[in-house]
Design an enzyme around this catalytic site. Structure first.
Site, PDB file in Angstrom:
ATOM      1  N   LYS A  11       0.813  -1.210  -0.005  1.00  0.00           N
ATOM      2  CA  LYS A  11      -0.084  -0.124   0.076  1.00  0.00           C
ATOM      3  C   LYS A  11       0.758   1.300   0.009  1.00  0.00           C
ATOM      4  CE  LYS A  11       0.650   1.542   4.250  1.00  0.00           C
ATOM      5  NZ  LYS A  11       1.395   2.810   4.297  1.00  0.00           N
ATOM      6  N   VAL A 100      11.472  -4.387   2.502  1.00  0.00           N
ATOM      7  CA  VAL A 100      11.399  -4.604   3.903  1.00  0.00           C
ATOM      8  C   VAL A 100      11.525  -3.129   4.691  1.00  0.00           C
ATOM      9  CG1 VAL A 100      12.116  -5.775   5.909  1.00  0.00           C
ATOM     10  CG2 VAL A 100      11.946  -6.920   4.019  1.00  0.00           C
ATOM     11  N   GLY A 103       7.543   1.293   4.753  1.00  0.00           N
ATOM     12  CA  GLY A 103       6.363   2.236   4.918  1.00  0.00           C
ATOM     13  C   GLY A 103       5.405   1.935   3.485  1.00  0.00           C
ATOM     14  N   ALA A 105       3.629  -1.472   4.250  1.00  0.00           N
ATOM     15  CA  ALA A 105       2.908  -2.372   4.575  1.00  0.00           C
ATOM     16  C   ALA A 105       3.221  -3.535   4.500  1.00  0.00           C
ATOM     17  CB  ALA A 105       1.528  -1.810   4.466  1.00  0.00           C
ATOM     18  N   GLY A 106       4.364  -4.164   4.160  1.00  0.00           N
ATOM     19  CA  GLY A 106       4.623  -5.426   3.618  1.00  0.00           C
ATOM     20  C   GLY A 106       4.416  -6.469   4.700  1.00  0.00           C
ATOM     21  N   GLY A 107       4.615  -6.312   5.814  1.00  0.00           N
ATOM     22  CA  GLY A 107       4.507  -7.122   6.994  1.00  0.00           C
ATOM     23  C   GLY A 107       2.769  -7.117   7.266  1.00  0.00           C
ATOM     24  N   SER A 108       2.124  -6.111   7.184  1.00  0.00           N
ATOM     25  CA  SER A 108       0.677  -5.906   7.277  1.00  0.00           C
ATOM     26  C   SER A 108       0.029  -6.718   6.226  1.00  0.00           C
ATOM     27  CB  SER A 108       0.309  -4.789   7.575  1.00  0.00           C
ATOM     28  OG  SER A 108       0.740  -4.047   8.526  1.00  0.00           O
ATOM     29  N   ASP A 141      -2.540  -1.360   9.937  1.00  0.00           N
ATOM     30  CA  ASP A 141      -2.784  -1.236   8.367  1.00  0.00           C
ATOM     31  C   ASP A 141      -3.294  -2.609   8.048  1.00  0.00           C
ATOM     32  OD1 ASP A 141      -1.531   1.141   7.863  1.00  0.00           O
ATOM     33  OD2 ASP A 141       0.418   0.495   7.789  1.00  0.00           O
TER      34      ASP A 141
END
Length: 314
Positions: A11, A100, A103, A105-108, A141
């Site tokens: 995102k 990684v 900002g 939202a890769g983890g989210s 997120d």
């Protein structure tokens, strides 16, 4: 063993305003969020033992209980213990494309994909709203990453109102791989420098929301006006992040000088994006950026706006 493979979209923030501090310790935000086609590939697979396993091809992504994807699986297991007892545990494989700590939202997005994947794998029959409620327990997120598309996000980011989708808008995303911004540091620093500008009561938050909802950015989205959208990009975090990260500040300035419809840092950074009207324009801007900043530490991607956050592919 059964398995599902999903795409988890990154995102960007087209608009991010920090309105004030909340009693729960979070910040009151107003954001316009957009899913883009830069995606991670997530596979969830049933295994014969009662445990969660995480595998990832990126060395900086943890494969233990600190990973948001792991936490998402653990949350679903806690909510639906009979599913694990009946079907066994799960192996989660993450193939990274989203940078990684960017900002984006890769983890989210990975956690959102695990929620959707486990719903399918275990035949839970959860609605999108129920999946978003679960996601909100893990991160602000994640509810947006479940649904994706274009939306206004308020509260701490978990309260969503869908906006008309924006078609055929492309972008260039860039990030120095060695640059990272701590989101807690960004909020703490912003509060220290700009806390005296915060709206301090719920009525004020609601009034500010109403102003943004009727403002230039939301009108540009509603009209699908790419030029106006690019002119009204806004991110409060730039006020403190660009000063503390001169390489990212230089990256943004360089990208803005190359043309495009508008340039902005996403989230708490340090990724920066430039909007483009077509795929050809995005590729041309990306080539110009690589020529202007020939640094092997700089990652550059092209993408386009998409209408979903998690997409089932097999």
């Amino acid at each position: 063993m059964r398995s599902y493979t999903l795409l988890a979209a990154a995102k960007i923030n087209l608009y991010l305003e920090i309105v004030g501090s909340r009693p729960d310790g979070f910040h009151e935000l107003i954001m316009v969020m957009q899913s883009v086609s830069l995606c991670d590939r997530i596979t969830v697979r049933s295994i014969g033992v009662d445990e969660i396993r995480v595998r990832c091809d990126h060395p900086l992504v943890p494969a233990d209980e600190t990973n948001l994807a792991y936490k998402a699986a653990a949350l679903v297991m806690a909510q639906f213990p009979g599913a694990m007892a009946k079907l066994g545990g799960v192996e989660i494989t993450i193939e990274k494309q989203i940078p990684v700590g960017a900002g984006l939202a890769g983890g989210s997005s990975n956690a959102a994909a695990v929620l959707v994947g486990l719903d399918l794998l275990w035949n839970l029959g959860l609605t999108q709203s129920e999946l978003q409620e679960l996601g909100a327990e893990l991160g602000s997120d994640i509810p947006f990453c479940v649904s994706g598309g274009t939306a206004i996000a308020t509260g701490r980011g978990e309260q969503l109102d869908a906006l008309p989708g924006i078609d055929n808008l492309h972008l260039v995303i860039a990030k120095y791989e060695s640059e990272f911004v701590s989101t807690p540091w960004a909020y703490k620093t912003y509060r220290a420098e700009y806390g005296d500008t915060y709206v301090t009561d719920a009525k004020g938050w609601q009034e500010r929301q109403a102003q943004v909802r009727s403002g230039e950015m939301v009108r540009a989205v509603a009209r699908r006006d790419a030029i106006a959208l690019g002119q009204h990009l806004c991110n409060d975090f730039e006020k403190i992040v660009l000063e503390a990260h001169p390489k990212t500040a230089d990256l943004k300035a360089t990208m803005a000088d190359l043309g495009g419809l508008g340039t902005l840092m996403s989230g708490s950074g340090p990724s920066v994006f430039t909007l483009a009207g077509s795929e050809a324009e995005a590729k041309e801007l990306a080539a110009k950026l690589r020529a202007a900043l020939p640094d092997p530490d700089l990652g550059v991607w092209t993408a386009q706006f998409v209408s979903s956050g998690v997409q089932l592919i097999s």
